[in-house]
Design a protein around this motif. Structure first.
Motif, PDB file in Angstrom:
ATOM      1  N   LYS A 139       0.450  -1.158   0.302  1.00 28.39           N
ATOM      2  CA  LYS A 139      -0.179  -0.224  -0.007  1.00 28.39           C
ATOM      3  C   LYS A 139       0.836   1.235  -0.059  1.00 28.39           C
ATOM      4  CE  LYS A 139      -4.674  -0.789   1.384  1.00 28.39           C
ATOM      5  NZ  LYS A 139      -5.764  -0.649   2.833  1.00 28.39           N
ATOM      6  N   TYR A 140       1.641   0.887   0.625  1.00 30.38           N
ATOM      7  CA  TYR A 140       2.951   2.699   0.943  1.00 30.38           C
ATOM      8  C   TYR A 140       4.492   2.335   0.397  1.00 30.38           C
ATOM      9  CZ  TYR A 140      -0.837   3.246   4.671  1.00 30.38           C
ATOM     10  OH  TYR A 140      -1.787   3.362   5.236  1.00 30.38           O
ATOM     11  N   SER A 141       5.483   3.498   0.154  1.00 30.27           N
ATOM     12  CA  SER A 141       5.679   3.841  -0.412  1.00 30.27           C
ATOM     13  C   SER A 141       7.309   2.679   0.316  1.00 30.27           C
ATOM     14  CB  SER A 141       6.258   4.472  -0.641  1.00 30.27           C
ATOM     15  OG  SER A 141       5.915   5.270   0.483  1.00 30.27           O
ATOM     16  N   ASP A 142       8.722   2.749   0.318  1.00 31.53           N
ATOM     17  CA  ASP A 142       9.472   2.259   0.552  1.00 31.53           C
ATOM     18  C   ASP A 142       9.653   2.594   1.630  1.00 31.53           C
ATOM     19  OD1 ASP A 142      10.903   0.464  -2.321  1.00 31.53           O
ATOM     20  OD2 ASP A 142       8.799   0.124  -0.859  1.00 31.53           O
ATOM     21  N   ASP A 143       9.377   1.670   3.245  1.00 35.81           N
ATOM     22  CA  ASP A 143      10.268   2.708   3.873  1.00 35.81           C
ATOM     23  C   ASP A 143      11.753   3.118   4.326  1.00 35.81           C
ATOM     24  OD1 ASP A 143       9.986   3.327   6.945  1.00 35.81           O
ATOM     25  OD2 ASP A 143      10.861   1.518   7.472  1.00 35.81           O
ATOM     26  N   GLY A 144      11.139   4.809   4.958  1.00 38.52           N
ATOM     27  CA  GLY A 144      12.882   5.171   4.826  1.00 38.52           C
ATOM     28  C   GLY A 144      13.315   6.123   3.500  1.00 38.52           C
ATOM     29  N   TYR A 145      12.566   6.118   2.936  1.00 37.23           N
ATOM     30  CA  TYR A 145      12.538   6.640   0.834  1.00 37.23           C
ATOM     31  C   TYR A 145      11.982   7.459   0.997  1.00 37.23           C
ATOM     32  CZ  TYR A 145      16.259   2.802   0.757  1.00 37.23           C
ATOM     33  OH  TYR A 145      16.926   2.020   0.584  1.00 37.23           O
ATOM     34  N   ILE A 146      11.700   8.292   0.475  1.00 35.41           N
ATOM     35  CA  ILE A 146      10.398   9.633  -0.080  1.00 35.41           C
ATOM     36  C   ILE A 146      10.640  10.494  -1.482  1.00 35.41           C
ATOM     37  CG2 ILE A 146       9.114  11.977   1.083  1.00 35.41           C
ATOM     38  CD1 ILE A 146      11.182  11.122   3.456  1.00 35.41           C
ATOM     39  N   ASP A 165      16.858   9.179   0.713  1.00 35.24           N
ATOM     40  CA  ASP A 165      17.405   7.690   1.335  1.00 35.24           C
ATOM     41  C   ASP A 165      17.768   8.766   2.952  1.00 35.24           C
ATOM     42  OD1 ASP A 165      17.903   5.573   2.553  1.00 35.24           O
ATOM     43  OD2 ASP A 165      19.400   5.472   0.766  1.00 35.24           O
ATOM     44  N   ALA A 166      16.704   8.116   3.487  1.00 35.19           N
ATOM     45  CA  ALA A 166      16.364   8.878   5.386  1.00 35.19           C
ATOM     46  C   ALA A 166      17.608   7.262   5.545  1.00 35.19           C
ATOM     47  CB  ALA A 166      15.222   7.854   5.813  1.00 35.19           C
ATOM     48  N   ASN A 168      20.588   7.202   4.940  1.00 32.22           N
ATOM     49  CA  ASN A 168      21.756   7.019   4.164  1.00 32.22           C
ATOM     50  C   ASN A 168      22.210   8.535   4.905  1.00 32.22           C
ATOM     51  OD1 ASN A 168      23.233   4.243   3.381  1.00 32.22           O
ATOM     52  ND2 ASN A 168      22.058   4.612   1.618  1.00 32.22           N
ATOM     53  N   LYS A 169      21.091   9.143   4.496  1.00 33.80           N
ATOM     54  CA  LYS A 169      20.628  10.763   4.438  1.00 33.80           C
ATOM     55  C   LYS A 169      21.444  11.057   3.684  1.00 33.80           C
ATOM     56  CE  LYS A 169      21.854   9.819   9.708  1.00 33.80           C
ATOM     57  NZ  LYS A 169      22.516  10.335  10.406  1.00 33.80           N
ATOM     58  N   THR A 170      20.969  11.016   2.433  1.00 30.38           N
ATOM     59  CA  THR A 170      21.211  11.327   1.002  1.00 30.38           C
ATOM     60  C   THR A 170      20.081  11.709   0.338  1.00 30.38           C
ATOM     61  OG1 THR A 170      23.569  10.446   0.946  1.00 30.38           O
ATOM     62  CG2 THR A 170      22.256  10.661  -0.595  1.00 30.38           C
ATOM     63  N   ALA A 171      19.721  12.927  -0.495  1.00 28.54           N
ATOM     64  CA  ALA A 171      19.038  13.447  -1.478  1.00 28.54           C
ATOM     65  C   ALA A 171      19.506  12.984  -2.418  1.00 28.54           C
ATOM     66  CB  ALA A 171      18.422  14.504  -1.173  1.00 28.54           C
ATOM     67  N   GLN A 172      18.722  13.162  -3.717  1.00 24.71           N
ATOM     68  CA  GLN A 172      19.395  12.845  -5.231  1.00 24.71           C
ATOM     69  C   GLN A 172      18.510  13.955  -5.377  1.00 24.71           C
ATOM     70  OE1 GLN A 172      21.858  10.881  -6.032  1.00 24.71           O
ATOM     71  NE2 GLN A 172      21.597   9.798  -4.112  1.00 24.71           N
ATOM     72  N   ARG A 173      19.309  14.735  -7.007  1.00 23.54           N
ATOM     73  CA  ARG A 173      18.681  15.673  -7.893  1.00 23.54           C
ATOM     74  C   ARG A 173      17.837  16.517  -6.752  1.00 23.54           C
ATOM     75  NH1 ARG A 173      19.387  14.226 -13.501  1.00 23.54           N
ATOM     76  NH2 ARG A 173      20.247  11.584 -13.526  1.00 23.54           N
ATOM     77  N   ALA A 249      13.248  12.832   8.174  1.00 20.84           N
ATOM     78  CA  ALA A 249      12.404  11.077   8.269  1.00 20.84           C
ATOM     79  C   ALA A 249      11.181  11.274   8.460  1.00 20.84           C
ATOM     80  CB  ALA A 249      13.611  10.094   8.911  1.00 20.84           C
ATOM     81  N   ARG A 250      10.619  12.265   9.306  1.00 21.03           N
ATOM     82  CA  ARG A 250       9.663  12.311   9.523  1.00 21.03           C
ATOM     83  C   ARG A 250       8.449  12.296   8.680  1.00 21.03           C
ATOM     84  NH1 ARG A 250      10.729  15.885  15.126  1.00 21.03           N
ATOM     85  NH2 ARG A 250      11.729  14.053  16.232  1.00 21.03           N
ATOM     86  N   MET A 251       9.066  13.575   7.748  1.00 19.54           N
ATOM     87  CA  MET A 251       7.679  13.418   6.605  1.00 19.54           C
ATOM     88  C   MET A 251       7.945  12.378   6.136  1.00 19.54           C
ATOM     89  SD  MET A 251       9.843  16.715   5.013  1.00 19.54           S
ATOM     90  CE  MET A 251       9.416  18.690   6.303  1.00 19.54           C
ATOM     91  N   ASN A 252       7.974  11.403   6.211  1.00 22.29           N
ATOM     92  CA  ASN A 252       7.692   9.992   5.374  1.00 22.29           C
ATOM     93  C   ASN A 252       6.358   9.125   6.243  1.00 22.29           C
ATOM     94  OD1 ASN A 252       7.722   8.206   2.983  1.00 22.29           O
ATOM     95  ND2 ASN A 252       9.249   6.865   4.380  1.00 22.29           N
TER      96      ASN A 252
END
Length: 369
Positions: A139-146, A165-166, A168-173, A249-252
Motif C-alpha cells: 500500500k505504501y512506498s518503501d520504508d525509509g525512502y521519500i 534516502d533516510a 543513508n541521509k542522502t538526497a538525489q537531484r 525522515a518524519r516527513m515520510n
C-alpha cells in the motif's frame, strides 16, 4: 478508600475488562472479514496476520476505551440500581457524589495513562502496522525512502528533492530556490516574492562531523535586480538548510505514526517554513484532548444509571451508544468548524470535552442524590 468504594471499583474494572475484550474481538472480526481478500491475494502467512492485528490492537484500544468505560459504568451502576443497592447506600447517608468520587478518580487516572498510551505507544505500533501493510499488501512506498519531496525550509527558501534516502541521509537531484520580497505598486499587494537564486545539485549529503548538509556536483544560478543571470559551478558546497535528517525522515510518516513530541516538532518545522499549520495543529490538540473522554463519560454514566429505569440492560446499552456517538460526532465536527473560525487550536481541540463536561455536570446536578 472505604470497602464500599473498593467494591464498586472492582465491579467497574471487571466489567471494563470484559467490555474491552468483547468490543476488540468484534472490531477485529469485522475488520478481518473486510481485509481477508487482501490477505489471501497477498498470500500473507498466518503468523503475519496475527502480528498485524497485535500491532493494530493499540489503535483499536485508543478508539474503544472511552466507549468501554462508559459501558462499564452504566452496567455496573445500573446493576446496583436495579438491585436497589444504590437506594440502600443513599438510605445509609451516602450521596451520589460520594459514589461518583472514587469512580471519577479512576477515570482521571485512566485518562492520564491513555494520554501516554495514545501519544507514544499507538504511533509506534501504527508505524509497525504500516510496515507490514507495505510489505505484504503493497500500500505504501518503501520504508525509509521519500520520492518527490518538496518543503519550505524558511519563508524565503524552497527545497525540492527527487529522491531522499533516510537510511543513508542522502538526497538525489535536489534544487534549492531562494526568494526575496520586492515592493509592488499595487496597493493591495505590498510585496511579491521574486526568485533571486536557484541551486541545483546531483546529491545532497549530511555530514555527521560538522552536522551540516553538503551539496555535490552542481551549479547556482543567481538573478540580480536587472534580471541578469549568472551561473557558478561547484563540486562541493556547504548548504544551510534548517532541517535535520531526523526531521526529514518524519516527513515520510503519516501523522498517526508520530508521537506527541514528534508531532510538536513537525508542526514547528512547518511553521518555521511559513506553511499553514492550522489543520495539523487542530488535529494535534484534538488527539491530546481525546483521553479526557474517559473521565467525562463517567459523569453521564453514573448520573444516568443511578436512577432505576424500565428496560434495564437494553436501555443502558442504548444510552451508552447514544452518548458515545454524540461525543464522537461533536469531536469530529469541531475540526472543520475550527478551521473556519479564528479561535485557538487548543480551544477547538478541547471543545467537545468542554461541552460534554458542562453537560455532564448539569446532568449530575439534576440527578437525585
Amino acid at each position: 478508600m472505604s470497602k464500599l468504594d473498593r467494591y464498586i471499583l472492582k465491579q467497574i474494572v471487571l466489567t471494563l475488562i470484559f467490555s474491552i475484550v468483547a468490543l476488540c474481538i468484534i472490531f477485529i472480526l469485522v475488520n478481518l472479514m473486510e481485509t481477508m481478500d487482501k490477505f489471501i491475494d497477498g498470500k500473507v502467512p498466518l503468523d503475519i496476520i496475527v502480528k498485524y492485528y497485535l500491532v493494530y490492537l493499540p489503535e483499536i484500544l485508543k478508539i474503544l476505551t472511552p466507549v468501554s468505560i462508559l459501558i462499564a459504568c452504566l452496567l455496573t451502576i445500573g446493576r446496583l440500581s436495579n438491585n436497589n443497592e444504590i437506594t440502600a447506600m443513599k438510605s445509609g447517608g451516602m450521596s451520589l457524589y460520594k459514589i461518583i468520587f472514587p469512580v471519577s478518580i479512576f477515570g482521571l487516572i485512566l485518562s492520564c495513562g491513555q494520554y501516554y498510551f495514545n501519544g507514544w505507544i499507538v504511533p509506534s505500533s501504527n508505524e509497525e502496522k504500516a510496515s507490514i501493510t507495505q510489505e505484504y499488501l503493497h500500500k505504501y512506498s518503501d520504508d525509509g525512502y521519500i520520492v518527490n519531496l518538496a518543503f519550505r525550509a524558511s519563508p524565503s527558501r524552497n527545497v525540492l528533492m527527487q529522491y531522499y534516502d533516510a537510511n543513508n541521509k542522502t538526497a538525489q537531484r535536489i534544487a534549492i530556490e531562494d526568494y526575496e520580497y520586492v515592493s509592488h505598486d499595487n496597493e493591495e499587494v505590498k510585496t511579491i516574492p521574486k526568485l533571486c537564486s536557484r541551486l541545483e545539485a546531483r546529491q545532497l549529503i549530511w555530514n555527521d562531523t560538522i552536522e551540516s548538509w553538503q551539496a555535490e556536483s552542481g551549479f547556482i544560478k543567481k538573478i540580480d535586480g536587472l534580471n541578469k543571470v549568472s551561473v557558478e559551478r561547484f563540486s562541493s558546497l556547504p548548504v544551510e538548510i534548517n532541517i535535520s535528517p531526523r526531521q526529514l525522515a518524519r516527513m515520510n510518516k503519516k501523522s498517526d505514526q508520530l508521537t506527541f513530541d514528534e508531532m510538536k516538532d513537525y508542526i514547528q518545522l512547518l511553521k518555521a517554513g511559513g506553511k499553514d499549520i492550522r489543520k495539523l495543529e487542530i488535529d494535534y490538540r484534538s488527539e491530546q484532548a481525546l483521553p479526557l473522554a474517559n473521565f467525562i463519560v463517567i459523569l453521564f454514566a453514573v448520573s444516568f444509571a443511578s436512577v432505576k429505569k424500565r428496560g434495564g440492560l437494553a436501555v443502558q446499552i442504548a444510552a451508552a451508544m447514544i452518548i458515545a456517538f454524540s461525543y464522537l460526532l461533536c469531536f469530529q465536527l469541531a475540526k472543520p468548524i475550527g478551521l473556519a473560525v479564528d479561535v485557538s487550536a487548543i480551544l477547538v481541540g478541547c471543545s467537545a470535552n468542554i461541552l460534554f463536561f458542562i453537560a455532564g455536570i448539569f446532568t449530575l446536578m439534576k440527578t437525585k442524590t
